[in-house]
Design an enzyme around this catalytic site. Structure first.
Site, mmCIF file in Angstrom:
data_model
loop_
_atom_site.group_PDB
_atom_site.id
_atom_site.type_symbol
_atom_site.label_atom_id
_atom_site.label_comp_id
_atom_site.label_asym_id
_atom_site.label_seq_id
_atom_site.Cartn_x
_atom_site.Cartn_y
_atom_site.Cartn_z
ATOM 1 N N ARG A 101 0.945 -17.179 -7.873
ATOM 2 C CA ARG A 101 1.727 -16.147 -7.204
ATOM 3 C C ARG A 101 2.949 -16.740 -6.508
ATOM 4 O O ARG A 101 4.028 -16.135 -6.509
ATOM 5 C CB ARG A 101 0.847 -15.394 -6.200
ATOM 6 C CG ARG A 101 1.507 -14.133 -5.649
ATOM 7 C CD ARG A 101 0.560 -13.286 -4.838
ATOM 8 N NE ARG A 101 0.148 -13.947 -3.602
ATOM 9 C CZ ARG A 101 -0.600 -13.353 -2.664
ATOM 10 N NH1 ARG A 101 -1.023 -12.108 -2.841
ATOM 11 N NH2 ARG A 101 -0.929 -13.994 -1.560
ATOM 12 N N LYS A 204 5.910 -12.715 -2.276
ATOM 13 C CA LYS A 204 5.576 -12.944 -0.871
ATOM 14 C C LYS A 204 6.727 -13.654 -0.147
ATOM 15 O O LYS A 204 6.594 -14.795 0.316
ATOM 16 C CB LYS A 204 4.271 -13.743 -0.778
ATOM 17 C CG LYS A 204 3.513 -13.539 0.523
ATOM 18 C CD LYS A 204 2.126 -14.164 0.433
ATOM 19 C CE LYS A 204 1.350 -14.039 1.717
ATOM 20 N NZ LYS A 204 0.936 -12.650 2.008
ATOM 21 N N GLU A 240 1.081 -0.002 0.300
ATOM 22 C CA GLU A 240 0.066 -0.879 0.876
ATOM 23 C C GLU A 240 0.097 -0.847 2.396
ATOM 24 O O GLU A 240 1.009 -0.278 3.004
ATOM 25 C CB GLU A 240 0.234 -2.310 0.365
ATOM 26 C CG GLU A 240 1.598 -2.934 0.586
ATOM 27 C CD GLU A 240 1.682 -4.331 -0.022
ATOM 28 O OE1 GLU A 240 0.893 -5.200 0.384
ATOM 29 O OE2 GLU A 240 2.539 -4.538 -0.900
#
Length: 448
Positions: A101, A204, A240
């Site tokens: 990720r 992220k 989210e």
């Protein structure tokens, strides 16, 4: 080249013998706050390559005032954990998923990728050097690892930085929220967006979290520990929570159960959510990873947030405008949490291969045997949900010839590679699958 680099580094970095929990902190009351540890691993990228890394004991970076991370936000971070397990080993948790990720984010932000071997090595080393800050088994705590990747060096124009730093910090923690799994009240945010369509919500980057501080602090002042974001374009779909993915549990009249979680190009896919989606079917759930309308909030029996820091966060209610969606408990969330945590701590067999033993630490309870997954599932479903689930043990595959005649059933195959059928039991279901024999008439192995 990379392997030789890591071996050279291993020779230079002497890891002194450490004892788990020797720091003697109040392990059950750590909270989720920064605490000093022995140090962190640091690597620097310059002139097209990464250096061999070093262990730093001072919790500071020396960086140029014009570094791109400061001015242009060219930075990423990850979150993963290490645990002291039931057999006495220290284990990293799904660090390979975090490495993948981070590199997805690096591509988006034009940052040099971190070789996976280097990422895993950094996590392994930082835990080995901080074992005395690893909460002992039975306390419920973990060593939170924070990999960071950012641009530094003098850069005035808007372009990639001349240098980059990759580092992994280690911080002992317990629950992210004070109540642990205790359900919390959630507020739907409509006057702020977490990310823009075609932006960087799916990676992220640091700025995604900085933008969440204002709405989160405002919600806490109103009595809501966290917030839920909707899509920025239509305000019709669930995105989210502040720091975790959304999960909804549906209990259908026909007895089926659904694990539902939103899918969107602007959502950061939680590594924990990906693991739960693999684990949920063993607990009897059908998994739906799809766009979820905010109007569906009333269809869920239970809701939760999931992520590395929180693992699972129970939801008591979700307030959307003038409507309050009240949920009737978290029994199903609790059962998933119990199974997931039992695998994290090595109590239940890790059939998925998510854990990775820290190389500098050996098992101390060598006689411990983890509970097989089917048995753990049956026990947890009985204890938390009152469900009786038979434990079906797999039988050895029974090989029978294609032909149904008695002669064929007694004779050995005379043709190498002859197609056969095998009855196998997998996850309690019997299947008949096609296979080929591996040996010919002369007894030698044949190519498949």
């Amino acid at each position: 080249m990379l392997v030789s680099c890591l071996r050279a580094q291993a020779r230079r970095l002497t890891i002194p013998k450490k004892e788990v929990g020797k720091a003697g902190l109040d392990w059950t009351n750590l909270g989720f706050d920064f605490r000093p540890s022995n140090g962190f691993m640091k690597y620097t990228w310059k002139e097209g390559k990464w250096d061999e890394g070093s262990f730093e004991t001072e919790p500071y970076f020396k960086m140029h005032i014009m570094s791109s991370a400061i001015h242009y936000g060219q930075g990423l971070f990850e979150g993963t954990k290490a645990h002291h397990c039931a057999d006495g080993t220290a284990r990293l948790w799904n660090v390979s998923g975090n490495a993948d990720r981070m590199n997805q984010g690096a591509k988006r932000m034009l940052i040099p990728e971190v070789p996976k071997e280097m990422f895993l090595e950094a996590c392994d080393r930082v835990v080995a050097m901080n074992l005395d800050y690893l909460p002992p088994y039975g306390t419920g705590g973990s060593l939170y690892l924070r990999p960071v990747l950012f641009g530094m060096g003098p850069q005035l124009g808007l372009q990639p930085a001349p240098e980059y730093v990759f580092a992994v910090l280690a911080i002992p923690v317990s629950s992210y929220y004070k109540g642990g799994l205790s359900p919390v009240k959630v507020l739907v945010v409509e006057d702020h967006d977490r990310s823009a369509p075609k932006g960087v919500g799916n990676v992220k980057v640091s700025g995604n979290y900085g933008a969440d501080i204002l709405p989160s602090i405002a919600a806490r002042a109103k009595g809501y520990p966290t917030v839920l974001y909707l899509d920025a374009h239509e305000k019709k779909y669930i995105e989210e929570f502040s720091v975790s993915n959304f999960v909804g549990i549906q209990l259908l009249p026909d007895g089926r159960k659904k694990y539902v979680t939103p899918k969107s190009p602007s959502i950061l896919v939680s590594c924990t959510n990906q693991m739960l989606m693999k684990l949920a079917p063993s607990m009897g759930y059908d998994v739906e990873w799809r766009p979820v309308k905010v109007s569906e909030l009333s269809t869920f029996n239970e809701c939760a947030g999931c992520g590395t820091a929180v693992v699972l966060m129970g939801v008591d209610s979700i307030t959307h405008g003038q409507t309050v969606h009240q949920y009737g408990g978290i029994k199903n969330i609790e059962s998933l949490y119990s199974l997931y945590r039992s695998i994290q701590f090595g109590e239940t067999e890790d059939v998925f291969g998510w854990g990775q033993k820290v190389s500098a630490h050996d098992a101390t309870n060598v006689n411990f045997t983890a509970t097989p997954l089917p048995e753990a599932v049956a026990r947890i479903r009985k204890d938390t949900l009152g469900e009786t689930v038979p434990v079906v043990k797999a039988k050895p595959a029974e090989v029978v010839p294609d032909s149904s005649t008695e002669q064929a059933s007694k004779s050995k195959p005379k043709v190498a590679g002859r197609r056969m059928k095998a009855r196998v039991v997998y996850k309690g279901r019997e299947k008949v699958v096609n296979v080929r024999t591996q040996r010919g008439p002369n007894g030698r192995k044949q190519k498949q």
